[in-house]
Design a protein around this motif. Structure first.
Motif, PDB file in Angstrom:
ATOM      1  N   LYS A   2      -2.581 -12.493  -3.275  1.00  0.00           N
ATOM      2  CA  LYS A   2      -3.339 -11.668  -2.334  1.00  0.00           C
ATOM      3  C   LYS A   2      -3.298 -12.280  -0.936  1.00  0.00           C
ATOM      4  O   LYS A   2      -3.303 -13.506  -0.782  1.00  0.00           O
ATOM      5  N   PHE A   3      -3.294 -11.395   0.056  1.00  0.00           N
ATOM      6  CA  PHE A   3      -3.362 -11.825   1.448  1.00  0.00           C
ATOM      7  C   PHE A   3      -3.817 -10.621   2.272  1.00  0.00           C
ATOM      8  O   PHE A   3      -3.720  -9.477   1.838  1.00  0.00           O
ATOM      9  N   THR A   4      -4.318 -10.902   3.451  1.00  0.00           N
ATOM     10  CA  THR A   4      -4.750  -9.816   4.328  1.00  0.00           C
ATOM     11  C   THR A   4      -3.627  -9.463   5.303  1.00  0.00           C
ATOM     12  O   THR A   4      -2.705 -10.258   5.536  1.00  0.00           O
ATOM     13  N   LEU A   5      -3.730  -8.284   5.888  1.00  0.00           N
ATOM     14  CA  LEU A   5      -2.715  -7.833   6.840  1.00  0.00           C
ATOM     15  C   LEU A   5      -2.672  -8.745   8.061  1.00  0.00           C
ATOM     16  O   LEU A   5      -1.593  -9.100   8.544  1.00  0.00           O
ATOM     17  N   SER A   6      -3.842  -9.149   8.539  1.00  0.00           N
ATOM     18  CA  SER A   6      -3.852 -10.030   9.719  1.00  0.00           C
ATOM     19  C   SER A   6      -3.274 -11.399   9.378  1.00  0.00           C
ATOM     20  O   SER A   6      -2.618 -12.026  10.206  1.00  0.00           O
ATOM     21  N   TRP A   7      -3.492 -11.872   8.179  1.00  0.00           N
ATOM     22  CA  TRP A   7      -2.926 -13.141   7.736  1.00  0.00           C
ATOM     23  C   TRP A   7      -1.403 -13.057   7.726  1.00  0.00           C
ATOM     24  O   TRP A   7      -0.705 -13.950   8.194  1.00  0.00           O
ATOM     25  N   LEU A   8      -0.886 -11.959   7.204  1.00  0.00           N
ATOM     26  CA  LEU A   8       0.566 -11.770   7.193  1.00  0.00           C
ATOM     27  C   LEU A   8       1.130 -11.799   8.607  1.00  0.00           C
ATOM     28  O   LEU A   8       2.203 -12.378   8.860  1.00  0.00           O
ATOM     29  N   LYS A   9       0.402 -11.215   9.543  1.00  0.00           N
ATOM     30  CA  LYS A   9       0.918 -11.127  10.907  1.00  0.00           C
ATOM     31  C   LYS A   9       0.834 -12.441  11.668  1.00  0.00           C
ATOM     32  O   LYS A   9       1.352 -12.529  12.790  1.00  0.00           O
ATOM     33  N   THR A  14       5.364  -8.088  14.077  1.00  0.00           N
ATOM     34  CA  THR A  14       5.815  -6.749  13.737  1.00  0.00           C
ATOM     35  C   THR A  14       4.855  -5.710  14.309  1.00  0.00           C
ATOM     36  O   THR A  14       3.658  -5.975  14.485  1.00  0.00           O
ATOM     37  N   ASP A  15       5.412  -4.530  14.578  1.00  0.00           N
ATOM     38  CA  ASP A  15       4.609  -3.386  14.995  1.00  0.00           C
ATOM     39  C   ASP A  15       4.477  -2.372  13.871  1.00  0.00           C
ATOM     40  O   ASP A  15       3.914  -1.284  14.072  1.00  0.00           O
ATOM     41  N   ALA A  16       4.996  -2.703  12.693  1.00  0.00           N
ATOM     42  CA  ALA A  16       4.972  -1.767  11.572  1.00  0.00           C
ATOM     43  C   ALA A  16       3.542  -1.533  11.102  1.00  0.00           C
ATOM     44  O   ALA A  16       2.713  -2.446  11.090  1.00  0.00           O
ATOM     45  N   ASP A  17       3.253  -0.282  10.714  1.00  0.00           N
ATOM     46  CA  ASP A  17       1.919   0.013  10.198  1.00  0.00           C
ATOM     47  C   ASP A  17       1.829  -0.382   8.733  1.00  0.00           C
ATOM     48  O   ASP A  17       2.808  -0.788   8.088  1.00  0.00           O
ATOM     49  N   LEU A  18       0.629  -0.256   8.183  1.00  0.00           N
ATOM     50  CA  LEU A  18       0.384  -0.695   6.802  1.00  0.00           C
ATOM     51  C   LEU A  18       1.250   0.059   5.805  1.00  0.00           C
ATOM     52  O   LEU A  18       1.831  -0.547   4.893  1.00  0.00           O
ATOM     53  N   ALA A  19       1.368   1.361   5.970  1.00  0.00           N
ATOM     54  CA  ALA A  19       2.151   2.165   5.021  1.00  0.00           C
ATOM     55  C   ALA A  19       3.608   1.711   4.988  1.00  0.00           C
ATOM     56  O   ALA A  19       4.222   1.616   3.914  1.00  0.00           O
ATOM     57  N   THR A  20       4.162   1.406   6.155  1.00  0.00           N
ATOM     58  CA  THR A  20       5.558   0.953   6.208  1.00  0.00           C
ATOM     59  C   THR A  20       5.724  -0.401   5.548  1.00  0.00           C
ATOM     60  O   THR A  20       6.700  -0.654   4.826  1.00  0.00           O
ATOM     61  N   ILE A  21       4.761  -1.276   5.773  1.00  0.00           N
ATOM     62  CA  ILE A  21       4.827  -2.608   5.153  1.00  0.00           C
ATOM     63  C   ILE A  21       4.764  -2.496   3.636  1.00  0.00           C
ATOM     64  O   ILE A  21       5.539  -3.136   2.906  1.00  0.00           O
ATOM     65  N   VAL A 158      -6.600  -5.841   2.356  1.00  0.00           N
ATOM     66  CA  VAL A 158      -6.176  -6.920   1.459  1.00  0.00           C
ATOM     67  C   VAL A 158      -5.073  -6.366   0.565  1.00  0.00           C
ATOM     68  O   VAL A 158      -5.262  -5.367  -0.133  1.00  0.00           O
ATOM     69  N   ILE A 159      -3.921  -7.005   0.596  1.00  0.00           N
ATOM     70  CA  ILE A 159      -2.746  -6.557  -0.151  1.00  0.00           C
ATOM     71  C   ILE A 159      -2.555  -7.487  -1.347  1.00  0.00           C
ATOM     72  O   ILE A 159      -2.548  -8.705  -1.206  1.00  0.00           O
ATOM     73  N   ASP A 160      -2.409  -6.894  -2.524  1.00  0.00           N
ATOM     74  CA  ASP A 160      -2.185  -7.664  -3.749  1.00  0.00           C
ATOM     75  C   ASP A 160      -0.768  -7.376  -4.242  1.00  0.00           C
ATOM     76  O   ASP A 160      -0.440  -6.236  -4.580  1.00  0.00           O
ATOM     77  N   VAL A 161       0.075  -8.408  -4.259  1.00  0.00           N
ATOM     78  CA  VAL A 161       1.486  -8.265  -4.612  1.00  0.00           C
ATOM     79  C   VAL A 161       1.757  -9.003  -5.922  1.00  0.00           C
ATOM     80  O   VAL A 161       1.306 -10.131  -6.112  1.00  0.00           O
TER      81      VAL A 161
END
Length: 805
Positions: A2-9, A14-21, A158-161
């Motif tokens: 798990k990680f957050t979008l801001s953590w990834l950035k 990147t300028d990609a939105d969440l859906a694209t990521i 929060v993205i869970d991969v």
């Protein structure tokens, strides 16, 4: 992972939105299991200020508050928090908001006779922590009326991969960012490794177990002040489900998740002498950070000082030597543990941890120095102190591998024509070194000539899963996208295609369809069961040396344990009539055995004015299913013998077997033994059966033509016989004896009545059998029928039967 979008950035520009990521993650093989934005469930909670706080007229522990939530109309709220007071700025749930912790919808209500509108909230009620002693207190400059989640920075998905075992490099946020950058979603930010100017010699550490711990790097930091983590670090850890403990502990957890590098921090005041990575000794124990004590043996790698074991190497630290609130001097461990040793130790101890999950996949062996420097810098920044020089004991296995690769192998293996320069860009962006020309064109006498291109690929140290050129192709195709692999049909030979299913597969197909048509639902269970479950059905021959779980350790000798577990799950979900079957394999020393198993539980007839009283299943229901499935499998059901010698899994006297002769068992069935049903948590009558498909004799091959249907020219004749037989005589034995009295004339025999009572001697029963006689060239004369009848009676008399008057 798990990680957050801001953590990834922080790693990916990147300028990609969440859906694209999310779409890209799935496309490159990093399956997204879940995405959750905490701000979505906190949208109705605002920052509010308590204007006044008065004692509740009817309750000493309650207060009546006047709350300003930003719309200019203060609301009256009844609150029981001990810290509620005038001037406090907190978080307010307006009418209609849903409290995350329990799903309660806030509404206007009267509490002890006083109207209350909404609620001032604690961190536990908003699922932001465990504190429930009082309501949230915010800084004095918090903007009243603003949505709390936006102001607090909680609007961060929060993205869970799901990370497959071969992708150890993606067990850190940076590895995932690297893959996304390679896929064209931005650029990977450079990682900053600080230079630590150490003061004095490094700590006394060494490794005496080079097989389990080839390298043990460490540095001490003295004069630290341990306290709470900074808000940014605590917020990120809490967002992914990690509980912040203290700055020293949180730093190690943060680096492990951020960079995929587990570390450990020791309180030097608790150590007696230097630290050594060595093999454990029989009789040693360690009290781990989870509060449990584990027994150590010689196959495990431990970290110990002169007196005791402090750490199960690479899995979990000890409670005694971990960093505490009063810790002032620490030793930071950054070691490399071999994946095989970690996996074996973790399985023996049944101990899992985030560190184990990374070490047994294989962390980057070349990242010890950098990881230690980053951790030391964070400790000094957040806790102060003075660092020593680094001690480097042992040598990590960091020699990079090289692979010979021809870029045209991508088309040959995967069917995707990827330009050579694109392949180079992808590989280099993933961290691979590429040596060789990108062009396959040379000029000879001014004429362009195509020549083979060969590259030497240097595999990065964090990719231990890459061994040969097919792995390189996989990396290229994965980043390009599997959707670019063309669908190319295989060449088809002219004419009618030959059947591809084997006779065994055809039999299984017929059995599966028959079971489904009879109302049974198919279950698909693991081929592995626990040792306890295997023992309940006689024990298994094969025990796995490396099971994925202790509950999946033995190759199943029967299909019943899996079906009974599935039955229990259905019972727990209030299913009233359960009919399950499974077609699979049982495993013995002699090999695999194709088997069909089924379980019937609950009610076979529904309650109600149409169905009457509900009835449980019985052994005859099981026998009916067995015969039907045997017939579908092609077994000669008319020749089967019924014997009451089922295995110990069944109830004695309420079970049986169907055989071809005394030794060839085709099936067993009956009521489950009560002790076995109890073991699986089942009550009431449970019936089951197993059909051994491998025991059914194969049919003789007779060519592709069916024999023509030739109905008898003359009508069959039926005769009924009622016999008095001892109670010990099985009906099946009588039917077989009667049918064999004249094998030419008698084509069938069946039992149609059983009677005990008036007119039948005690210890006896009346069995009525109908026989079918088929004349051949001419009808039977009365004299012929009398001879056949006499033969039938004589055959029955051999079993102690007599013709009933």
């Amino acid at each position: 992972m798990k990680f957050t979008l801001s953590w990834l950035k922080t790693h990916l520009k990147t300028d990609a939105d969440l859906a694209t990521i999310l779409k890209t993650l799935n496309a490159i093989g990093l399956e997204v299991e879940d995405v959750e934005n905490p701000a979505e469930k906190l949208g109705a909670f605002k920052i509010a200020k308590i204007l006044t706080a008065e004692r509740h007229p009817q309750a000493d522990k309650l207060q009546v508050l006047s709350v300003d939530h930003g719309d200019g109309n203060p609301l009256q709220v009844v609150c029981g928090a001990p810290n509620a007071r005038a001037g406090l700025i907190g978080v307010f749930g307006v009418e209609g908001a849903v409290v995350p912790v329990n799903g309660m919808v806030l509404k206007k209500t009267a509490i002890r006779g006083v109207e209350s509108n909404g609620m001032m909230c604690s961190t536990r009620e908003l699922e932001l922590g465990d504190d429930h002693d009082g309501i949230i207190e915010l800084a004095g400059d918090a903007p009243v009326g603003e949505v709390y989640a936006n102001w607090a920075g909680l609007n961060d998905p929060v993205i869970d991969v799901s990370i497959t075992p071969n992708r150890q490099d993606c067990m850190g946020v940076r590895g995932i960012a690297r893959d996304l950058a390679a896929a064209g979603l931005g650029t990977l930010n450079a990682i900053i490794v600080p230079e630590i100017a150490g003061v004095g010699p490094g700590p006394d550490v060494r490794t005496d177990d080079v097989d389990g711990c080839p390298a043990f790097f460490a540095r001490s930091v003295k004069g630290v002040t341990n306290g709470a983590s900074p808000e940014w670090m605590a917020r990120r850890l809490k967002a992914i489900g990690q509980k912040p403990i203290s700055a020293l502990v949180d730093i190690t957890n943060y680096i492990m998740i951020d960079l995929g590098r587990p570390l450990h921090v020791y309180d030097m005041a608790t150590l007696k002498g230097g630290l050594v990575a060595r093999k454990g000794k029989a009789g040693e124990q360690v009290l781990a950070l989870n509060g449990k004590t584990y027994a150590i043996d010689e196959t495990m790698t431990v970290i110990a000082d002169d007196e005791a074991v402090h750490d199960i190497g690479g899995i979990m630290g000890g409670e005694h030597s971990g960093a505490q609130d009063g810790t002032t001097d620490v030793l930071i461990e950054c070691a490399y543990f071999t994946p095989e040793r970690i996996a074996v130790t973790g399985q023996k101890l049944a101990l899992t941890s985030d560190a184990r999950g990374r070490f047994e996949r294989g962390v980057d062996p070349a990242f010890l120095d950098d990881g230690l420097s980053i951790a030391t810098s964070l400790v000094m920044t957040l806790c102060g102190g003075t660092a020593s020089e680094a001690t480097r004991a042992g040598t990590p296995p960091a020699t990079p591998k090289t692979v010979a690769y021809a870029p045209d192998q991508c088309l040959a293996l995967a069917g995707v024509d990827v330009p050579f320069d694109t392949q180079r860009r992808i590989l280099e962006s993933l961290g691979f070194g590429v040596e060789g020309e990108s062009s396959g064109i040379e000029y000879q006498d001014g004429v362009p000539v195509s020549v083979p291109v060969s590259w030497t690929i240097t595999v990065p140290t964090w990719r231990r899963d890459v061994d040969g050129w097919p792995d390189i192709v996989e990396e290229v195709v994965r980043i390009v996208g599997l959707d670019h692999v063309p669908s190319t049909p295989l060449p088809r030979v002219p004419g009618v295609a030959r059947p591809t299913a084997t006779p065994e597969q055809l039999v299984e197909r017929r059995v599966r369809r028959t079971a489904a048509a009879r109302g049974l639902a198919e279950a698909i269970n693991w081929s592995f069961i626990s040792e306890k479950e295997a023992a309940s059905v006689g024990g298994g021959d094969w025990t796995l040396a490396n099971p994925i779980s202790e509950d999946l350790k033995v190759m199943r000798p029967s299909l019943l344990p899996g079906l009974l577990s599935a039955t229990k799950r259905n019972v727990d979900r209030s299913a009233t009539s359960i009919r399950l079957f499974e077609l699979g394999r049982r495993y013995f020393k002699q090999g695999e055995r194709a088997t069909v198993g089924f379980v019937l539980a609950g009610e076979k007839t529904a309650r109600g004015w149409q169905g009457g009283k509900a009835q449980p299943f019985d052994a005859f229901d099981a026998k009916g299913e067995v015969i039907a499935l045997l017939a579908a499998a092609g077994a000669p059901v008319g020749n089967l013998q019924s014997m009451g010698e089922a295995s110990a899994a069944y109830h004695p006297g309420q079970s049986g077997t169907l055989r071809l002769g005394p030794k060839v068992v085709l099936a067993e069935y009956g009521v489950l033994h009560p002790s076995l049903a109890k073991q699986f948590g089942l009550s009431g009558t449970v019936v089951a059966g197993e059909i051994f498909l491998d025991a059914i004799p194969a049919k003789r091959k007779s060519g592709f033509m069916r024999a023509p249907y030739a109905p008898p020219a003359l009508q069959a004749v039926k005769r009924d016989f009622a016999f008095l037989v001892p109670e010990t005589v099985e009906a099946d034995a009588l039917v077989r004896a009667v049918k064999g009295a004249d094998k030419k004339a008698i084509v069938d025999a069946r039992l149609f009545d059983v009677f005990t009572g008036p007119g039948v001697d005690e210890g006896h029963k009346s069995l009525a059998v109908e026989i079918t006689l088929q004349p051949g060239e001419k009808s039977f004369a009365q004299e012929e029928l009398d001879v056949i009848s006499a033969a039938v009676v004589k055959a029955a008399q051999k079993l102690g039967a007599s013709l009933r008057g």
